[in-house]
Design a protein around this motif. Structure first.
Motif, short mmCIF file in Angstrom:
data_model
loop_
_atom_site.label_atom_id
_atom_site.label_comp_id
_atom_site.label_asym_id
_atom_site.label_seq_id
_atom_site.Cartn_x
_atom_site.Cartn_y
_atom_site.Cartn_z
N GLY A 94 -10.57 10.87 6.86
CA GLY A 94 -10.14 10.38 5.54
C GLY A 94 -10.59 11.30 4.41
N THR A 95 -11.37 12.34 4.76
CA THR A 95 -11.77 13.33 3.75
C THR A 95 -10.57 14.22 3.45
OG1 THR A 95 -14.00 13.39 4.67
CG2 THR A 95 -13.36 15.24 3.25
N VAL A 96 -10.16 14.28 2.20
CA VAL A 96 -9.00 15.09 1.83
C VAL A 96 -9.28 15.84 0.53
CG1 VAL A 96 -6.55 15.07 1.22
CG2 VAL A 96 -7.38 13.44 2.91
N TRP A 97 -9.01 17.12 0.55
CA TRP A 97 -9.07 17.91 -0.68
C TRP A 97 -7.64 18.13 -1.18
CZ3 TRP A 97 -12.99 19.31 -3.77
CH2 TRP A 97 -14.29 19.16 -3.29
N ILE A 98 -7.46 17.90 -2.45
CA ILE A 98 -6.15 18.12 -3.06
C ILE A 98 -6.36 19.12 -4.20
CG2 ILE A 98 -4.20 17.05 -4.30
CD1 ILE A 98 -4.82 14.44 -2.86
N TYR A 145 0.81 -1.20 0.00
CA TYR A 145 0.00 0.00 0.00
C TYR A 145 0.85 1.26 0.00
CZ TYR A 145 -3.54 3.42 1.15
OH TYR A 145 -4.37 4.51 1.10
N PRO A 146 0.54 2.21 -0.84
CA PRO A 146 -0.56 2.29 -1.80
C PRO A 146 -0.12 1.88 -3.22
CG PRO A 146 0.36 4.46 -1.33
CD PRO A 146 1.25 3.48 -0.67
N VAL A 150 -7.32 23.65 -10.02
CA VAL A 150 -8.39 22.66 -9.86
C VAL A 150 -8.26 21.97 -8.51
CG1 VAL A 150 -8.95 22.14 -12.27
CG2 VAL A 150 -6.93 21.12 -11.23
N ALA A 151 -9.38 21.44 -8.03
CA ALA A 151 -9.36 20.73 -6.75
C ALA A 151 -10.22 19.48 -6.86
CB ALA A 151 -9.88 21.62 -5.63
N ARG A 152 -9.82 18.45 -6.12
CA ARG A 152 -10.59 17.21 -6.13
C ARG A 152 -10.72 16.67 -4.72
NH1 ARG A 152 -7.89 13.03 -10.11
NH2 ARG A 152 -9.17 11.57 -8.93
N LEU A 153 -11.86 16.04 -4.49
CA LEU A 153 -12.11 15.43 -3.18
C LEU A 153 -11.68 13.96 -3.22
CD1 LEU A 153 -13.50 15.43 -0.37
CD2 LEU A 153 -15.62 14.83 -1.55
N PHE A 154 -10.95 13.54 -2.21
CA PHE A 154 -10.54 12.14 -2.08
C PHE A 154 -11.04 11.61 -0.74
CE2 PHE A 154 -7.65 13.91 -5.10
CZ PHE A 154 -7.26 12.87 -5.94
N ARG A 155 -11.27 10.31 -0.70
CA ARG A 155 -11.62 9.69 0.59
C ARG A 155 -10.72 8.50 0.84
NH1 ARG A 155 -15.66 12.34 2.80
NH2 ARG A 155 -17.43 12.95 1.51
N ILE A 177 -3.73 7.08 5.99
CA ILE A 177 -4.38 8.19 5.31
C ILE A 177 -3.32 9.17 4.80
CG2 ILE A 177 -5.89 10.20 5.67
CD1 ILE A 177 -7.58 8.35 7.52
N ILE A 178 -2.31 9.41 5.61
CA ILE A 178 -1.23 10.32 5.19
C ILE A 178 -0.50 9.74 3.97
CG2 ILE A 178 1.03 11.25 5.90
CD1 ILE A 178 -0.19 11.51 8.76
N LEU A 179 -0.21 8.46 4.03
CA LEU A 179 0.47 7.79 2.92
C LEU A 179 -0.38 7.83 1.65
CD1 LEU A 179 3.07 6.20 2.47
CD2 LEU A 179 1.84 4.12 3.09
N GLY A 180 -1.66 7.48 1.82
CA GLY A 180 -2.57 7.47 0.68
C GLY A 180 -2.71 8.86 0.07
N THR A 181 -2.80 9.88 0.93
CA THR A 181 -2.92 11.26 0.45
C THR A 181 -1.68 11.66 -0.35
OG1 THR A 181 -4.24 11.86 2.39
CG2 THR A 181 -3.21 13.66 1.17
N SER A 182 -0.50 11.33 0.19
CA SER A 182 0.73 11.72 -0.51
C SER A 182 0.78 11.05 -1.88
CB SER A 182 1.97 11.36 0.32
OG SER A 182 2.19 9.96 0.31
N HIS A 183 0.33 9.81 -1.92
CA HIS A 183 0.38 9.07 -3.18
C HIS A 183 -0.62 9.62 -4.19
CE1 HIS A 183 2.88 5.77 -4.27
NE2 HIS A 183 1.92 5.18 -4.95
N ALA A 184 -1.83 9.90 -3.70
CA ALA A 184 -2.86 10.44 -4.60
C ALA A 184 -2.43 11.80 -5.16
CB ALA A 184 -4.19 10.56 -3.86
N ALA A 185 -1.82 12.61 -4.29
CA ALA A 185 -1.39 13.95 -4.73
C ALA A 185 -0.30 13.82 -5.79
CB ALA A 185 -0.89 14.75 -3.53
N LEU A 186 0.69 12.97 -5.52
CA LEU A 186 1.77 12.81 -6.49
C LEU A 186 1.26 12.18 -7.79
CD1 LEU A 186 4.63 11.55 -4.13
CD2 LEU A 186 4.58 13.72 -5.37
#
Ligand code: ATP
Ligand code: MG
Length: 419
Positions: free
Chosen positions: A368-372, A217-218, A381-386, A394-403
Motif C-alpha cells: 500500500g506504500t505508493v509514491w506519486i 470507494y474511493p 514534486v513527490a508525495r508518499l501515500f499509504r 490499492i490500484i483504485l485508490g492510487t489512481s484516484h489520489a493521483a488524479l
C-alpha cells in the motif's frame, strides 16, 4: 401523486448470493433525489409464482414500481411474460424493436437466432423504454389504475442509462404539479464518510432540507435536497454555499462528473497536456483518462514501466537511483515523472510507483506504500501515500489520489493564471 416506490430486483444470481444487488441501491438513490420515497426493495429469484407475489406487493405499497432483470432472450428470462400475465394482457411484438435487433446483429456480424425476437415482445399497451447501451429495451405499463410499473435491463450499466434517460425524467415530469424539490449533488474525495458527516454536522438543515451520502470507494457523493414551496431555492443556495465553504477542495465537482472528466476539463481550459508513467497501476490511470471522449486534445500518452529495466530504458531513470533508493521511493518517482515529461514534451508528467500486494511488502515499505510525483513547468514534486486493503483497492485508490492531486495542482495553477 407519486410518493412511494417499490423496487423489484430479480434473478437467481441475486437470491443465491452470487451477485450483489447494486441495481436497487442505485435506483433508490436516484428516486430519493427525485423526491420519491422507497417503501420496499424486494429481491426475487427467476420464479413465476414469486414474481407474481412481488408484483402484488408492489401494487399494494407503491405508487410506482421499478423492476430490473430477466428481459434477455434466454429461457430463464421470464419477466415480460409474467408481467403480461399479471396485467391480464397479451404479449405483442414491437416491429420497430424487432427491426433494430435484427439490424444490430447484422451490423456486428453475429448470426441471428429466433429466440432473440423474445426481446421485442411487450405486454400490449406498454411504452418502450429504449436501452441506449444494450439490446433488450425495457417497458412502462400501468400496473393498476394510477400506478405505473417500469421494467429495466438487469445489466447495471444498461439499467443506469435507462433509469437516468427515461425513468427519472418521466417521474420528474409527472411530479411537476406537486410540491417541488430542489436537489444538487457534490462529488467528494479524500474524506471518509464519517469524517464528512462530522465536518457537516454544524450545518443547520431545518425542516425542509436533507443531506444524504453515498460511498462508493474511493468516491463519496453528497446530495442536498430541499423539499417544499416558498423559499426553496434560497434555502438550497444558502446551504450549498455553506457546504462549499466547509468542504473546500474536498469537493471536486458539482453534478455527476468524474475526477478524470474534471482533470480533462482543467487541462483543456489551460491548453495544457499530460503524460503518465505508471508502475503499480499498470495503465489504469491512462485507461481512466482515455475513457473520456476528446481526451486526445490533452493526453499525450503513457509508459507502463513495471520493471526496473523499463523505468531505465523508457524513462531514463538512472539505475543508481533505483539501486540506492529502490523502485518505490521518492527519488524514483521524481525521476519517472521528469522522464516521461521530457520524453513526451507534455506540460505535466505524472508518475506512480508503489506496492499493490499481496506480496512485496517490507516493514519499511508495507503493502500500500505508493509514491506519486508530478513534474510541471516550474517544479517536480513527490508525495508518499499509504493505501489499505486488497490489490484492486490499492490500484483504485492510487489512481484516484493521483488524479485528485493533479486536479488540485491544476486548480491552483488556474487561480494563479487568472489573478
Ligand atoms: P440480458 O439481456 O443480459 O439477459 P436481463 O435484463 O435479462 O439482461 P439479467 O439476465 O437478469 O438481465 O442480468 C444481466 C446481468 O446483470 C447479469 O450479469 C447479472 O449478474 C447482472 N444483474 C442483474 N440484476 C442485477 C442487480 N440487481 N444488481 C447488480 N447486477 C445485476
Ligand atoms: Mg438475462
Amino acid at each position: 401523486m407519486i410518493e412511494q416506490a417499490v423496487i423489484l430486483s430479480t434473478g437467481d444470481e441475486l437470491t443465491t448470493g452470487r451477485v450483489l444487488d447494486t441495481n436497487s441501491t442505485a435506483i433508490a438513490y436516484e428516486l430519493q433525489g427525485a423526491g420519491v420515497q422507497v417503501a420496499a426493495i424486494l429481491k426475487i429469484g427467476d420464479d413465476k409464482e414469486k414474481l407474481l407475489w412481488a408484483l402484488r406487493r408492489a401494487d399494494e405499497l407503491g405508487d410506482i414500481a421499478i423492476g430490473t432483470g430477466g428481459l434477455g432472450p434466454t429461457a430463464d428470462d421470464l419477466t415480460t411474460e409474467v408481467v403480461a400475465h399479471f396485467l391480464g394482457k397479451e404479449l405483442k411484438q414491437d416491429q420497430s424493436v424487432a427491426q433494430v435487433l435484427k439490424q444490430r446483429f447484422a451490423a456486428r456480424g453475429i448470426s441471428w437466432t429466433e429466440n432473440n425476437l423474445k426481446q421485442a415482445l411487450f405486454p400490449s399497451g406498454a411504452a418502450i423504454i429504449p436501452n441506449p447501451v444494450g439490446t433488450a429495451p425495457g417497458f412502462r405499463v400501468e400496473l393498476s389504475p394510477g400506478k405505473t410499473l417500469f421494467w429495466l435491463s438487469g445489466v447495471p450499466q444498461e439499467m443506469t442509462a435507462m433509469l437516468e434517460q427515461s425513468v427519472i425524467p418521466w417521474i420528474t415530469e409527472a411530479r411537476k404539479e406537486a410540491p417541488g424539490i430542489t436537489s444538487c449533488m457534490f462529488k467528494v474525495t479524500g474524506l471518509t464518510e464519517s469524517r464528512l458527516d462530522e465536518l457537516l454536522s454544524p450545518v443547520v438543515l431545518g425542516q425542509q432540507a436533507k443531506l444524504s451520502f453515498r460511498a462508493h470507494y474511493p468516491d463519496l457523493s453528497l446530495r442536498l435536497s430541499v423539499i417544499g414551496g416558498g423559499e426553496r431555492q434560497e434555502i438550497a443556495d444558502r446551504l450549498k454555499q455553506e457546504i462549499r465553504q466547509i468542504l473546500g477542495s474536498y469537493i471536486y465537482a458539482e453534478g455527476d462528473l468524474t475526477l478524470e472528466e474534471i482533470v480533462g476539463q482543467l487541462l483543456k481550459e489551460n491548453q495544457q497536456t499530460l503524460s503518465l508513467a505508471e508502475s503499480c497501476t499498470g495503465g489504469y490511470i491512462s485507461h481512466r483518462i482515455t475513457r473520456i471522449g476528446g481526451s486526445s486534445s490533452y493526453f499525450v500518452g503513457s509508459a507502463i514501466t513495471y520493471s526496473n529495466e523499463a523505468k531505465v530504458h523508457f524513462l531514463g531513470v538512472s539505475p543508481e537511483i533505483i539501486e540506492r533508493h529502490g523502485a518505490v521511493s521518492r527519488e524514483t518517482a521524481l525521476a519517472m515523472s521528469k522522464g516521461i515529461r521530457e520524453q513526451s514534451g507534455s506540460t505535466y508528467g505524472l508518475s506512480v510507483t508503489g506496492i499493490a500486494g499481496p506480496t512485496g511488502g517490507t516493514p519499511e515499505k508495507p503493502i500500500g506504500t505508493v509514491w506519486i510525483s508530478i513534474a510541471g513547468p516550474e517544479q517536480t514534486v513527490a508525495r508518499l501515500f499509504r493505501f489499505h486493503g486488497e490489490r484492486e483497492r490499492i490500484i483504485l485508490g492510487t489512481s484516484h489520489a493521483a488524479l485528485n492531486w493533479l486536479r488540485r495542482t491544476l486548480e491552483e495553477r488556474s487561480i494563479l493564471n487568472v489573478s
